[in-house]
Enzyme design. Structure first.
Site, PDB file in Angstrom:
ATOM      1  N   LYS A  77       0.848  -1.200   0.000  1.00 24.10           N
ATOM      2  CA  LYS A  77       0.000   0.000   0.000  1.00 24.10           C
ATOM      3  C   LYS A  77       0.880   1.245   0.000  1.00 24.10           C
ATOM      4  O   LYS A  77       1.883   1.301   0.722  1.00 24.10           O
ATOM      5  CB  LYS A  77      -0.910  -0.030   1.239  1.00 24.10           C
ATOM      6  CG  LYS A  77      -1.966   1.076   1.282  1.00 24.10           C
ATOM      7  CD  LYS A  77      -2.872   0.909   2.505  1.00 24.10           C
ATOM      8  CE  LYS A  77      -3.965   1.946   2.579  1.00 24.10           C
ATOM      9  NZ  LYS A  77      -4.856   1.766   3.742  1.00 24.10           N
ATOM     10  N   SER A 152      -9.816   1.874   2.766  1.00 25.44           N
ATOM     11  CA  SER A 152      -8.933   2.623   1.896  1.00 25.44           C
ATOM     12  C   SER A 152      -7.912   1.767   1.145  1.00 25.44           C
ATOM     13  O   SER A 152      -7.379   2.216   0.134  1.00 25.44           O
ATOM     14  CB  SER A 152      -8.185   3.695   2.692  1.00 25.44           C
ATOM     15  OG  SER A 152      -7.329   3.080   3.638  1.00 25.44           O
ATOM     16  N   SER A 176      -9.938  -0.486   6.925  1.00 23.22           N
ATOM     17  CA  SER A 176      -9.348  -0.394   5.585  1.00 23.22           C
ATOM     18  C   SER A 176      -8.658  -1.646   5.060  1.00 23.22           C
ATOM     19  O   SER A 176      -8.294  -1.682   3.892  1.00 23.22           O
ATOM     20  CB  SER A 176      -8.349   0.754   5.536  1.00 23.22           C
ATOM     21  OG  SER A 176      -9.056   1.947   5.382  1.00 23.22           O
TER      22      SER A 176
HETATM   23  N1  GLN Z   1     -13.353   4.136   6.173  1.00 18.00           N
HETATM   24  C1  GLN Z   1     -12.690   4.588   7.349  1.00 18.00           C
HETATM   25  C2  GLN Z   1     -12.309   6.049   7.211  1.00 18.00           C
HETATM   26  O1  GLN Z   1     -12.622   6.618   6.235  1.00 18.00           O
HETATM   27  C3  GLN Z   1     -11.501   3.733   7.660  1.00 18.00           C
HETATM   28  C4  GLN Z   1     -10.270   4.061   6.913  1.00 18.00           C
HETATM   29  C5  GLN Z   1      -9.078   3.258   7.323  1.00 18.00           C
HETATM   30  O2  GLN Z   1      -9.174   2.221   7.989  1.00 18.00           O
HETATM   31  N2  GLN Z   1      -7.918   3.753   6.959  1.00 18.00           N
HETATM   32  O3  GLN Z   1     -11.713   6.617   8.062  1.00 18.00           O
END
Ligand code: GLN
Length: 486
Positions: A77, A152, A176
């Protein structure tokens, strides 16, 4: 090569049925053919990948022992630092920023002779659930390219599901890793907070962030976790503990396992098909001799609210460093304040700015007690709820997301998209480990189930996940865009 997992390919490499260089070339070719449609990657590193693969072939030829992951192409990532490579966090702010050091997970993977084909797409600074917030455009779901891959870590999940990588690293602050794994029919593991070092992960919300694997099956999750877990003095929240071999947890016996089922995870926001898929998995466990225990986690209802105070508060502080001076993008201004304003206005996207503003608001004098401090208190209540539940059960089962992957643009207002995180954020708030595994399909799209453990309960959740997976081979399927020639 369709279902190729780390453990299958490792056997083939050892048996000299194929070489790491051949394997890497095959995946590079497949990636290049698929990328036009999928857009999982933000950058590639083929030269380094082939050199590393050649080194692994030499080791195997010389009869030297190699790790389970050696020579097997993966992807990282793009919020994890690899020395000498760009690390963009999918932000204009870091579009050209080259990491001057390796994240601890990268050093550990180096020691395991890893091969990486490149850096994968994400929502900008890992804020989002679909990759639609990437400055470089979204990734697409290999099961249906009209749908999001989740986020994400959507690029990581899309890459593995499309067979553009055998495995990938993601990061999970509020879901994410688990939600994209669920949307792409994969296995995603968020480790216990502190099990995997955060050193070299671009910080979003430091009390929640964890790095973990997105892979095709539970065995591969254990293999990657073996490679990346472990104490790191450079991360002050890293847990000092002995190294474990998580592969030892891969047993199919679940007799006597107590599986807690909190009603609160099966409320009105969760789609019927998801509830049914998880319930049928529970029926399987019961048949295998596990015990289903109703438990209650009343503060789940506050999980999203608490998360969307604490995460933006921490983000507003962590992202203060991107000021046009120390790193990356700079927009010139009349004076230094004007430069800061112009740089941050143009360098960050809409969602990141929204989070920074939210965070600054809840931390500001006069609102700190009402929002931030209150959220910290409710976080404790949630932790107490989980502790009470784990006094009655060994693992907790829950959906990974409300339903299958949604279509691009399905959520026009940010709040309704935030609500989608209801199943995953409570787990980060309490620091627990959780694995998402495929549990069924709806209209041809995968659905996921989480198995959540108490802190450092990775072995229990791997065991429970493995037992289910081994009895349901039909759920470990290749996405249509992942099909490869034999
Ligand atoms: N969807 C969540 C957010 O927007 C989690 C994102 C994540 O785990 N990085 O914060």
């Amino acid at each position: 090569m369709n279902q190729m997992t780390i453990h299958d390919l490792h056997e083939k490499l050892l048996a000299k049925e194929l070489s790491a260089v051949e394997l890497t070339k095959t995946f590079i070719a497949h990636r290049d053919a698929a990328e036009g449609e999928i857009h999982a990657y933000l950058s590639t590193s083929d030269e380094a990948a082939l050199a590393k693969a050649a080194a692994v072939d030499a080791k195997i030829a010389a009869g030297e022992p190699v790790s389970d992951m050696a020579g097997i192409p993966g992807a990282i990532k793009d919020n994890i630092c690899i020395k000498g490579e760009t690390c963009t966090a999918a932000s204009r702010m870091l579009e050209h920023w080259v990491a001057p050091y390796n994240a601890t997970v990268i050093e550990k993977l180096e020691a395991a002779d890893y091969v990486s084909l490149g850096k994968t797409n994400l929502d900008e600074f890992a804020m989002g659930s679909s990759t639609e917030n990437s400055y470089f455009g979204p990734s697409r779901n290999p099961w249906n390219t009209e749908c999001v891959p989740g986020g994400s870590s959507g690029g990581s999940a899309a890459a593995v599901a499309a067979n553009e990588a055998v495995w990938a690293l993601g990061s999970d602050t509020g879901g994410s890793i688990r939600q994209p794994a669920s949307f792409c029919g994969l296995v995603g593991l968020k480790p216990t907070y502190g099990l995997v070092s955060r050193y070299g992960l671009l910080a979003f919300a430091s009390s929640l962030d964890q790095i973990g694997p997105i892979v095709k099956d539970v065995t591969d999750a254990a293999i990657v976790l073996n490679a990346i877990a472990g104490h790191d003095p450079r991360d002050s929240t890293s847990i000092p503990m002995e190294k474990k071999d998580y592969k030892e947890a891969l047993k199919t016996d679940v007799k006597g396992l107590r599986i807690g089922v909190p009603d609160e995870f099966f409320g009105p926001g969760i789609k019927e098909e998801t509830k049914e898929a998880v319930k049928s998995a529970l029926a399987f466990y019961e048949k295998e001799g596990a015990e289903i225990v109703p438990v209650s986690i009343p503060h789940i209802k506050s999980g999203v609210s608490v998360y969307y105070i604490i995460a933006p508060a921490e983000a507003s502080s962590n992202l203060a460093r991107y000021d046009g001076v120390g790193f990356g993008f700079r927009m010139p201004g009349e004076d230094i304040v004007d430069m800061y304003i112009k740089t941050r206005s143009a360098g960050f996207g809409k969602e990141v700015k929204r989070r920074i503003m939210l965070g600054n608001y809840v931390l500001s004098a006069g609102y700190y007690d009402a929002y931030y401090l209150k959220a910290l208190k409710v976080r404790h209540l949630l932790k107490d709820d989980f502790d009470r539940a784990f006094a009655q059960c060994d693992v907790i089962a829950a959906p990974s997301a409300s339903g299958a992957a949604f279509r691009f643009g399905a959520f026009s207002d940010p709040l309704s998209l935030y609500m989608e995180d209801i199943c995953t954020v409570p787990v980060n708030l309490v620091g627990a480990p959780s694995i998402s595994i495929p549990v069924g399909f709806h209209d041809g799209m995968p659905l996921g189930m989480q198995l959540i453990g108490p802190a450092l309960g990775e072995e229990r959740i791997l065991n429970a996940a493995y037992a289910f997976e081994q009895a349901h081979p039909e759920l470990t399927r290749t996405a249509p865009k992942g099909e490869m020639e034999a």
